[in-house]
Design a protein around this motif. Structure first.
Motif, PDB file in Angstrom:
ATOM      1  N   TYR A 156       8.673  -6.422  -7.384  1.00 17.70           N
ATOM      2  CA  TYR A 156       8.914  -4.505  -6.505  1.00 17.70           C
ATOM      3  C   TYR A 156      10.912  -4.175  -6.967  1.00 17.70           C
ATOM      4  O   TYR A 156      11.589  -5.585  -6.076  1.00 17.70           O
ATOM      5  CB  TYR A 156       8.054  -4.415  -5.090  1.00 17.70           C
ATOM      6  N   ARG A 157      11.095  -3.732  -7.031  1.00 14.80           N
ATOM      7  CA  ARG A 157      12.170  -2.755  -7.249  1.00 14.80           C
ATOM      8  C   ARG A 157      12.273  -1.415  -6.465  1.00 14.80           C
ATOM      9  O   ARG A 157      13.589  -1.348  -5.415  1.00 14.80           O
ATOM     10  CB  ARG A 157      12.408  -2.341  -8.391  1.00 14.80           C
ATOM     11  N   ASN A 158      11.178  -1.145  -6.074  1.00 18.40           N
ATOM     12  CA  ASN A 158      11.394   0.550  -4.913  1.00 18.40           C
ATOM     13  C   ASN A 158      11.894  -0.293  -4.153  1.00 18.40           C
ATOM     14  O   ASN A 158      10.835  -1.077  -2.892  1.00 18.40           O
ATOM     15  CB  ASN A 158       9.638   0.976  -5.200  1.00 18.40           C
ATOM     16  N   ILE A 177       8.795  -2.375  -1.313  1.00 21.58           N
ATOM     17  CA  ILE A 177       9.802  -3.513  -0.598  1.00 21.58           C
ATOM     18  C   ILE A 177       9.542  -2.960   1.101  1.00 21.58           C
ATOM     19  O   ILE A 177       8.887  -4.700   2.002  1.00 21.58           O
ATOM     20  CB  ILE A 177      11.565  -3.761  -0.854  1.00 21.58           C
ATOM     21  N   ALA A 178      10.476  -2.069   1.239  1.00 21.80           N
ATOM     22  CA  ALA A 178      10.376  -2.075   3.149  1.00 21.80           C
ATOM     23  C   ALA A 178       9.137  -2.089   3.700  1.00 21.80           C
ATOM     24  O   ALA A 178       8.475  -2.521   4.959  1.00 21.80           O
ATOM     25  CB  ALA A 178      10.311  -0.488   3.317  1.00 21.80           C
ATOM     26  N   THR A 179       7.715  -1.325   2.313  1.00 18.66           N
ATOM     27  CA  THR A 179       6.424  -1.654   3.466  1.00 18.66           C
ATOM     28  C   THR A 179       6.060  -2.734   3.292  1.00 18.66           C
ATOM     29  O   THR A 179       5.037  -3.094   4.156  1.00 18.66           O
ATOM     30  CB  THR A 179       5.653  -0.822   2.469  1.00 18.66           C
ATOM     31  N   ILE A 180       5.752  -3.933   1.785  1.00 16.59           N
ATOM     32  CA  ILE A 180       5.288  -4.578   2.179  1.00 16.59           C
ATOM     33  C   ILE A 180       5.859  -5.553   3.564  1.00 16.59           C
ATOM     34  O   ILE A 180       5.523  -6.919   3.873  1.00 16.59           O
ATOM     35  CB  ILE A 180       4.995  -5.446   1.086  1.00 16.59           C
ATOM     36  N   SER A 181       7.232  -5.640   3.653  1.00 16.91           N
ATOM     37  CA  SER A 181       7.937  -6.503   4.583  1.00 16.91           C
ATOM     38  C   SER A 181       8.238  -6.214   5.916  1.00 16.91           C
ATOM     39  O   SER A 181       7.521  -7.267   6.283  1.00 16.91           O
ATOM     40  CB  SER A 181       9.478  -6.472   4.430  1.00 16.91           C
ATOM     41  N   SER A 182       7.226  -5.480   6.410  1.00 16.53           N
ATOM     42  CA  SER A 182       6.592  -4.573   7.379  1.00 16.53           C
ATOM     43  C   SER A 182       5.356  -5.090   7.861  1.00 16.53           C
ATOM     44  O   SER A 182       5.032  -5.604   8.550  1.00 16.53           O
ATOM     45  CB  SER A 182       6.320  -3.209   7.374  1.00 16.53           C
TER      46      SER A 182
END
Length: 171
Positions: free
Chosen positions: A2-4, A8-13
């Motif tokens: 992912y580049r967006n 990335i923030a959503t997945i990382s959370s």
């Protein structure tokens, strides 16, 4: 892949959200059962298991799911761990015990990301770092078990000595 930044923030959370829910559940369950030691130990082992499984996975979605399991264990262990020292140490020992525990925890929090990153840089993959965290979680479980038994033995000894001293002075 992912580049967006928002993706990335959503997945990382995801692991942290799972960890939050697990922390609330695990702490509540520990309170309900009035049992701390095994809740902390089992949670630490669940955390280690999540990291261990991540070592073998190649799918990013499965790795995130495994890390979410690891986060559930790690945060569940934190929720119950801090109830152990008052049950193990006397009031005289509590200040030193909490200071030592907090110092070791802060030191671990300082060096763990460095070690994790160095292992990743050396090997080129995160897998070896996952095993390092697995080992840390297993050590946490063992330390919780041995520390609790050791502290309880010392506490029983001190209570016995105080009882004996009171019995001698009463005569």
């Amino acid at each position: 892949g992912y580049r967006n930044v928002y993706q990335i923030a959503t997945i990382s959370s995801i692991p942290f959200i799972v960890g939050l829910v697990a922390m609330l559940f695990w702490g509540s369950h520990s309170d309900k059962k009035k049992e701390r030691m095994w809740h902390a130990i089992i949670a630490a082992l669940v955390g280690g298991f999540g990291w261990f499984v991540a070592y073998f996975l190649h799918s990013p979605a499965l790795i995130i799911a495994s890390i979410a399991i690891a986060a559930a264990g790690m945060y569940g262990a934190q929720a119950t761990f801090w109830a152990l020292p008052p049950a193990v140490f006397t009031k005289k020992q509590m200040g030193v015990a909490l200071a030592l525990i907090a110092t070791v925890g802060q030191f671990g929090g300082l060096i763990a990301p460095i070690i994790f990153g160095r292992i990743r840089d050396i090997t080129g993959v995160y897998n070896a770092a996952y095993l390092t965290v697995t080992a840390a979680m297993i050590i946490t479980a063992i330390a919780s078990l041995s520390g609790t038994y050791w502290g309880r033995a010392i506490r029983r000894r001190e209570v016995a000595l105080e009882s004996a001293a009171c019995a001698v002075t009463a005569k």
